[in-house]
Every structure is written in structure tokens, then in C-alpha cells.
Design a protein around this motif. Structure first.
Motif, PDB file in Angstrom:
ATOM      1  N   THR A 115       4.608  -2.577   3.080  1.00 37.07           N
ATOM      2  CA  THR A 115       5.008  -3.968   3.287  1.00 37.07           C
ATOM      3  C   THR A 115       4.825  -4.357   4.751  1.00 37.07           C
ATOM      4  O   THR A 115       5.062  -3.546   5.657  1.00 37.07           O
ATOM      5  CB  THR A 115       6.486  -4.153   2.884  1.00 37.07           C
ATOM      6  OG1 THR A 115       6.643  -3.745   1.520  1.00 37.07           O
ATOM      7  CG2 THR A 115       6.930  -5.594   3.040  1.00 37.07           C
ATOM      8  N   GLN A 153       5.328  -0.472  -7.564  1.00 33.99           N
ATOM      9  CA  GLN A 153       5.454  -1.361  -6.413  1.00 33.99           C
ATOM     10  C   GLN A 153       4.097  -1.853  -5.917  1.00 33.99           C
ATOM     11  O   GLN A 153       3.944  -3.020  -5.537  1.00 33.99           O
ATOM     12  CB  GLN A 153       6.196  -0.645  -5.289  1.00 33.99           C
ATOM     13  CG  GLN A 153       7.649  -0.338  -5.607  1.00 33.99           C
ATOM     14  CD  GLN A 153       8.356   0.390  -4.483  1.00 33.99           C
ATOM     15  OE1 GLN A 153       7.964   0.281  -3.328  1.00 33.99           O
ATOM     16  NE2 GLN A 153       9.383   1.148  -4.828  1.00 33.99           N
ATOM     17  N   THR A 158       2.576  -9.940  -3.519  1.00 38.20           N
ATOM     18  CA  THR A 158       3.413 -11.132  -3.572  1.00 38.20           C
ATOM     19  C   THR A 158       2.616 -12.410  -3.378  1.00 38.20           C
ATOM     20  O   THR A 158       2.884 -13.434  -4.024  1.00 38.20           O
ATOM     21  CB  THR A 158       4.533 -11.035  -2.524  1.00 38.20           C
ATOM     22  OG1 THR A 158       5.247  -9.801  -2.718  1.00 38.20           O
ATOM     23  CG2 THR A 158       5.510 -12.192  -2.657  1.00 38.20           C
ATOM     24  N   GLU A 420      -0.795  -8.099   2.606  1.00 39.66           N
ATOM     25  CA  GLU A 420      -0.940  -6.815   3.299  1.00 39.66           C
ATOM     26  C   GLU A 420      -2.381  -6.329   3.328  1.00 39.66           C
ATOM     27  O   GLU A 420      -2.801  -5.700   4.308  1.00 39.66           O
ATOM     28  CB  GLU A 420      -0.056  -5.763   2.612  1.00 39.66           C
ATOM     29  CG  GLU A 420       1.414  -5.854   2.943  1.00 39.66           C
ATOM     30  CD  GLU A 420       2.176  -6.848   2.084  1.00 39.66           C
ATOM     31  OE1 GLU A 420       3.389  -7.025   2.293  1.00 39.66           O
ATOM     32  OE2 GLU A 420       1.540  -7.466   1.194  1.00 39.66           O
ATOM     33  N   GLN A 527       9.384  -9.868  -3.959  1.00 39.94           N
ATOM     34  CA  GLN A 527      10.056  -8.909  -3.083  1.00 39.94           C
ATOM     35  C   GLN A 527      11.050  -8.038  -3.853  1.00 39.94           C
ATOM     36  O   GLN A 527      11.210  -6.852  -3.541  1.00 39.94           O
ATOM     37  CB  GLN A 527      10.770  -9.657  -1.956  1.00 39.94           C
ATOM     38  CG  GLN A 527       9.798 -10.315  -0.976  1.00 39.94           C
ATOM     39  CD  GLN A 527      10.525 -11.159   0.057  1.00 39.94           C
ATOM     40  OE1 GLN A 527      10.775 -10.698   1.164  1.00 39.94           O
ATOM     41  NE2 GLN A 527      10.869 -12.384  -0.314  1.00 39.94           N
ATOM     42  N   ARG A 530       9.069  -5.370  -5.585  1.00 42.17           N
ATOM     43  CA  ARG A 530       8.576  -4.366  -4.640  1.00 42.17           C
ATOM     44  C   ARG A 530       9.715  -3.593  -3.966  1.00 42.17           C
ATOM     45  O   ARG A 530       9.451  -2.670  -3.178  1.00 42.17           O
ATOM     46  CB  ARG A 530       7.728  -5.032  -3.550  1.00 42.17           C
ATOM     47  CG  ARG A 530       6.344  -5.461  -4.004  1.00 42.17           C
ATOM     48  CD  ARG A 530       5.534  -5.987  -2.812  1.00 42.17           C
ATOM     49  NE  ARG A 530       5.426  -4.976  -1.771  1.00 42.17           N
ATOM     50  CZ  ARG A 530       4.508  -4.006  -1.736  1.00 42.17           C
ATOM     51  NH1 ARG A 530       3.614  -3.926  -2.700  1.00 42.17           N
ATOM     52  NH2 ARG A 530       4.488  -3.130  -0.745  1.00 42.17           N
ATOM     53  N   ASP A 532      11.606  -4.646  -1.593  1.00 45.66           N
ATOM     54  CA  ASP A 532      11.536  -4.856  -0.150  1.00 45.66           C
ATOM     55  C   ASP A 532      12.923  -4.758   0.473  1.00 45.66           C
ATOM     56  O   ASP A 532      13.920  -5.202  -0.122  1.00 45.66           O
ATOM     57  CB  ASP A 532      10.912  -6.221   0.165  1.00 45.66           C
ATOM     58  CG  ASP A 532       9.403  -6.219  -0.040  1.00 45.66           C
ATOM     59  OD1 ASP A 532       8.852  -5.145  -0.340  1.00 45.66           O
ATOM     60  OD2 ASP A 532       8.780  -7.288   0.099  1.00 45.66           O
ATOM     61  N   GLN A 533      12.969  -4.241   1.697  1.00 52.65           N
ATOM     62  CA  GLN A 533      14.247  -3.957   2.336  1.00 52.65           C
ATOM     63  C   GLN A 533      14.786  -5.132   3.141  1.00 52.65           C
ATOM     64  O   GLN A 533      15.825  -5.005   3.802  1.00 52.65           O
ATOM     65  CB  GLN A 533      14.101  -2.742   3.271  1.00 52.65           C
ATOM     66  CG  GLN A 533      13.205  -2.970   4.490  1.00 52.65           C
ATOM     67  CD  GLN A 533      11.755  -2.639   4.241  1.00 52.65           C
ATOM     68  OE1 GLN A 533      11.268  -2.829   3.131  1.00 52.65           O
ATOM     69  NE2 GLN A 533      11.085  -2.157   5.268  1.00 52.65           N
TER      70      GLN A 533
END
Length: 588
Positions: A115, A153, A158, A420, A527, A530, A532-533
């Protein structure tokens, strides 16, 4: 005693003669086996053939009778020479043998992508990327969710989820500037204290009577792995939809590939639909997959019939499971990269599952001046090849790049959501030799940055010695947006510039335009898929659904209603088990 001696001598001679005869028969049988393996013919000299030899040869004769015409059947392995002979024909035999169908073993292949990170404006104020109008990830994720599984993932891109939808951005005022530029700054729905910078481009559309002619080369995978109903049969139905929109000015050629590649339809006027459809309906799946050779032949045919007044495009329909000949992604990538200089565009249409090679499909599309879509249903085929035909077939701008420079006195940190695999170096923006994405007629392209204003809670500690004072003339600017593009057929890029200011901002996400709210909902969905953090604790699919419900709009084709159902499916789906036969490094 003499009688006994003679008897012993006679027995000894008989033993020696028997041994000699046995050795001779073995040598003849060996020669017969070699002849059968190499040429597929039996030896005509049967003077030394015994009953046992004939019986041992019977399975080989039966194998010859069952073998396809022109294919040498494998022989039983008797010694090293026979094994070597078999090694000489296995390649040809394998190319005509039906390929094993994907079963419980999951061989789907996705690129391992990290990411986009959070970047500090004080040290890295400029972000540069190529636009992406592909939509393959959205429909592939839909396939997996519909089957009750969360996608890997790396199957989730996205930006492709966001760009699947139409947005009501205003149209450009002139075709000399082929798309409009639209910006909204709004509070982030998934992180308190952060903001979203929503950038939308809208290309001009063309009416059917104004469109240029199409010169299409359809490259269709007819290998054994394409036999499933959601593969070759769906390919044929999809291509019929496309053909039904052709006219007399258009030209259609068809190339197929399995163990080998060949042209099954020379360039044919689009008005001769029955002839084109007959060629499509005569296709059957079988054999291995020489996709690289198919690409070579398709490009050769497209170049031979190149029409400078038409849109020249190769459309490949496949599961991407190339397993014979050239199948290395980097080698294929280099090939299509060279071929884009010929002016031939590439469209990649993915089908099926279990062995779907998403990594290869993406690389082909990104390096071949093309778009990538994944067709999981007949409705998706209708969307890609009929409803969105102009967007996917007729380019209005090539090599479109976006660059955003953030103001360090207003913005502390930023991150680009998605893209990405489309990131560029800062110096690539002004280099017209660096390839980027294309925009088709009527296409909308959306990108979203998440930013942290100066004074907000950042991921990184502020630098001690990098404070800069803003010039009074730029104090109201959050960032500066630059867009480069080329008109089709031109080699020199053009530049669009505009500042992103406080006038583009709204105080609440509920006050943002419908397009911003919808794009933010889809970005949150991507997100979450995936993992995402960067999402606040507690943000979930209910938040996505609530925001999406407020921005459904007219929804002419029902795509947004379907998205809300997919978000509900993701909420309740069981996690996808890790494939036992695939390395986790690439999240295959």
C-alpha cells in the motif's frame, strides 16, 4: 559314455542357439519400438517375429489405432533409447492433449503490491502517477464475493474499484482540452482530523455517427483451460455483442491460439456479421496455451492491415494461463511495449477463475497502450463492450499523467489511495518518452489523496530545521495540480495547471458533491478489503454502506445498488483460505 557326451553336447548347442535367437529377437524388438516412437510406423521385417513378440507389440498397435492423425503415440519405456525417443515427441503430443481443468488447486496469480505509504510534505512534497481507467479488479472482486469469499488483498486495486463507476463531472468546453478538471476537499469519513482531496477528470464523449472506424483483431484463447462455461462460451457471447455494433467501415479479424496460433478470419467488414459470428461459433476449447505466439500473430495481422484513419486495436480474451512457448511476464511485457510504437492499442479481457493470471493481464494492458477488464457475467460483457464501448475503444488522450505538489505550510502529510502499480518518478512527468495511461471518450478518472493539515495529528514527528514560510500569494493554496497528456497521434504533451485552494473545500462530508461522497464510500470499501492500516478503529462496512446510500444518485444501470449489496456480502463473507499450493510471498 560317448552317447552321454553327445547328448550333453547337443543340449549345450541347443542352449547356445536359443540364447542367440533370443538376443536377436530382443534387438529387433528394440528397433521396432524405436521405429514406432519416432515415426509412428511398425517395422515391415517380421521374419524373426515370434508369437511372444507379436503379443508384446499388440498394445503399441492398439495405441496407434487410437492416436489422433499425425500424432505419434508414446511407446512403453523399455530402455534408455526408448526413453530418449519418447522425449523427442512429448512436446507435440502435449500440445494436442486437452489441458487439465482447474479444480480444487487455486492457481490464481496477483502481483504482490504494498500500500502507498504516508509521505511528509517537508521532505517529499511532489506526488506523480499515471492515470488508470482499468476496471478488472472490481468485477474480479465481485466474482469472489459472490462465491462467498473475501478476495486476496493483492486482487484489490482501490483505484479500479473507484473508476468502475460513472461520475457527474462537467464535460470539457472544448475538444482541444479533452477533459475537464474537478477538485473537492472534504473531511475524511474514516479518520478524524484528516481530509480528502478528490480529483476528477471527465473526458468528452462522441456520438456514434462521429466515431472513427474500428480495425479490430480479436485474439481468442481456445486452449483446454477455456472449456468452462464462464470462459470460451462467455467469450463467444461477449464478442457477439461487440460485433453487433460494427458497421461497414469497421474491420474484424480473428486469431486463435491453443498449442499453436492461427488466423481463422481474415479482415472482414463489420457489416458481414453472419460471417463473423459463424467463425466465432465454430470455436472449441482444447490443447495447451501458446499465448505468446498468439500475441505475435495478432500484432502481425493488425500491422499488416493497419489503417491510419481507424482505431487499430488488438483485443485479447483469455484466462492468462500461458503455459507453452513465451510465457514469461517480463518477456511478454517487453514485446507489447515495443509494439505500442506501431500505433496499435491493446485491450485485455479476463475470463474465468481457478487459474486466472491477473498479474500477466495487468502488465500486458499497462505496457500495451490498453485497458484491462474482467468479464464474469454476460451483464459485465454488456457494460464493457456495449454500454461503455466508446470509453474502451476510442482514445481521446494518451499518456495522461497527474502531478500534485503540496504546500508545506498547509499540509503536513499525504498519501495517495490506490495507484500503487502506476506510480512514476517526479522527473517522468515532463519526459514525453515515459508511457502512461489513456483516457477514452466519455471516461471519468478519479484519484483521492488523504492529507493531514499542518497542526493535525501526523504519523511522523515534524522536522526541526525544515520550516518554511509561505509566500502571501500562495497562503490559501493546499496544493498545485498539474496534468500532462497527448492528443492521439501526437508525440508532444500538453499541460493543464490549477491550484487547489480553500475555495475547493467543504466543511462536512455530507456537504460534498455526490461524486465525492460516492468515491469516498468506494475508497473505504477498497481499503477494508485490503486491510489497510490507515482506517480508524471501528470503521467498517456499515459506514461504507451509509455513505454510499446517501450518494446513489440516478443509478441508471443499477451498478451502485449492486455495490451496496457487495459491501454487505463482504461484511458477512468467510475469509478466503490461504492456498495450500501457492507461496504467500505473492499472495497467489
Amino acid at each position: 559314455m560317448l552317447r552321454n557326451t553327445r547328448r550333453a553336447s547337443f543340449v549345450l548347442c541347443a542352449i547356445i542357439l536359443t540364447a542367440c535367437a533370443s538376443q536377436s529377437s530382443t534387438q529387433n524388438a528394440d528397433r521396432d519400438e524405436e521405429a514406432i516412437v519416432v515415426t509412428g510406423e511398425r517395422s515391415q521385417d517380421q521374419s524373426t517375429t515370434t508369437t511372444d513378440a507379436l503379443l508384446s507389440e499388440l498394445p503399441q498397435i492398439q495405441a496407434e489405432q487410437r492416436a489422433p492423425l499425425g500424432v505419434a503415440p508414446p511407446a512403453p519405456v523399455a530402455d534408455g533409447r526408448a526413453r530418449a525417443a519418447i522425449g523427442g515427441v512429448v512436446g507435440n503430443y502435449a500440445q494436442t492433449t486437452p489441458q487439465p481443468m482447474p479444480g480444487d488447486i487455486d492457481r490464481e496469480n496477483y502481483e504482490d503490491v504494498e500500500t502507498n505509504p504516508v509521505r511528509m510534505v517537508s521532505t517529499d512534497p511532489v506526488s506523480t502517477f499515471s492515470i488508470d481507467v482499468d476496471t478488472a479488479s472490481y468485477s474480479n472482486v465481485r466474482r469472489l464475493l459472490t462465491s462467498g469469499r473475501l478476495p486476496p488483498q493483492d486482487a484489490v486495486r482501490t483505484e479500479e474499484l473507484i473508476n468502475y463507476f460513472r461520475y457527474d463531472y462537467p464535460l470539457p468546453q472544448s475538444r482541444q482540452q479533452p477533459f475537464s478538471t474537478n477538485v473537492t476537499v472534504a473531511p475524511s469519513p474514516w479518520a478524524e482530523g484528516r481530509q480528502l482531496v478528490h480529483i476528477g477528470l471527465q473526458g468528452y464523449n462522441i456520438v456514434p455517427r462521429e466515431r472513427p472506424p474500428l480495425n479490430l483483431t480479436l485474439l481468442l484463447d481456445v486452449s483446454g483451460s477455456m472449456a468452462a462455461e464462464n470462459k470460451l462460451p462467455l467469450v463467444i457471447q461477449s464478442m457477439r455483442m461487440l460485433v453487433e455494433q460494427m458497421n461497414a467501415r469497421d474491420r474484424v479479424s480473428i486469431v486463435v491460439y491453443a498449442g499453436a496460433a492461427g488466423a481463422v478470419l481474415e479482415p472482414t467488414p463489420g457489416s458481414e456479421r453472419s460471417r463473423i459470428i459463424a467463425a466465432l461459433e465454430n470455436l472449441h476449447a482444447g490443447g495447451s496455451t501458446a499465448g505468446g505466439e498468439g500475441l505475435r500473430l495478432a500484432y502481425a495481422l493488425a500491422e499488416r492491415n493497419f489503417n491510419r484513419n481507424s482505431v487499430n486495436r488488438v483485443i485479447i480474451a483469455t484466462d492468462g494461463d500461458f503455459n507453452v512457448g513465451i510465457n514469461d511476464p517480463e518477456e511478454l511485457e517487453d514485446f507489447v511495449e515495443r509494439k505500442r510504437e506501431t500505433g496499435v492499442y491493446l485491450s485485455v479481457l479476463g475470463f474465468g477463475g481457478g487459474n486466472y493470471n491477473d498479474l500477466l493481464m495487468q502488465r500486458l494492458a499497462q505496457n500495451g497502450n490498453g485497458v484491462a477488464a474482467y468479464i464474469d457475467t454476460l451483464n459485465e460483457a454488456r457494460r464493457v463492450l456495449r454500454d461503455e464501448m466508446a470509453s474502451n475503444m476510442f482514445p481521446i488522450a494518451n499518456d495522461v499523467k497527474i502531478q500534485v505538489e503540496f504546500n508545506p505550510t498547509r499540509v503536513a502529510e499525504y498519501r495517495l489511495i490506490g495507484y500503487e502499480t502506476r506510480m512514476l518518478n517526479r522527473e517522468d512527468f515532463n519526459n514525453d518518452r515515459v508511457d502512461a495511461g489513456e483516457i477514452g471518450a466519455g471516461h471519468a478518472v478519479t484519484a483521492i489523496y488523504e492529507i493531514v493539515p499542518v497542526g493535525g495529528r501526523t504519523f511522523n514527528d515534524p522536522l526541526r530545521y525544515q520550516n518554511e514560510r509561505a509566500a502571501p500569494s500562495t497562503a490559501s493554496e493546499l496544493a498545485f495540480l498539474r496534468i500532462r497528456y497527448k492528443l492521439p497521434g501526437q508525440d508532444t504533451s500538453r499541460l493543464i495547471e490549477r491550484p487547489i485552494t480553500d475555495r475547493d473545500a467543504v466543511r462536512d462530508i455530507a456537504q460534498a458533491p455526490e461524486s465525492t461522497r460516492w468515491a469516498a464510500a468506494v475508497a473505504g470499501y477498497g481499503q477494508l478489503l485490503r486491510h489497510d492500516q490507515f482506517l480508524r478503529t471501528g470503521y467498517g462496512y456499515d459506514d461504507v454502506i451509509s455513505l454510499a446510500q446517501s450518494a446513489r444518485g440516478r443509478d441508471e444501470f443499477g451498478w451502485r445498488a449492486e455495490f451496496i449489496q457487495l459491501a454487505r456480502s463482504a461484511q458477512s463473507a468467510a475469509a478466503l483460505p490461504t492456498a495450500q499450493n501457492a507461496p504467500r510471498g505473492g499472495r497467489n
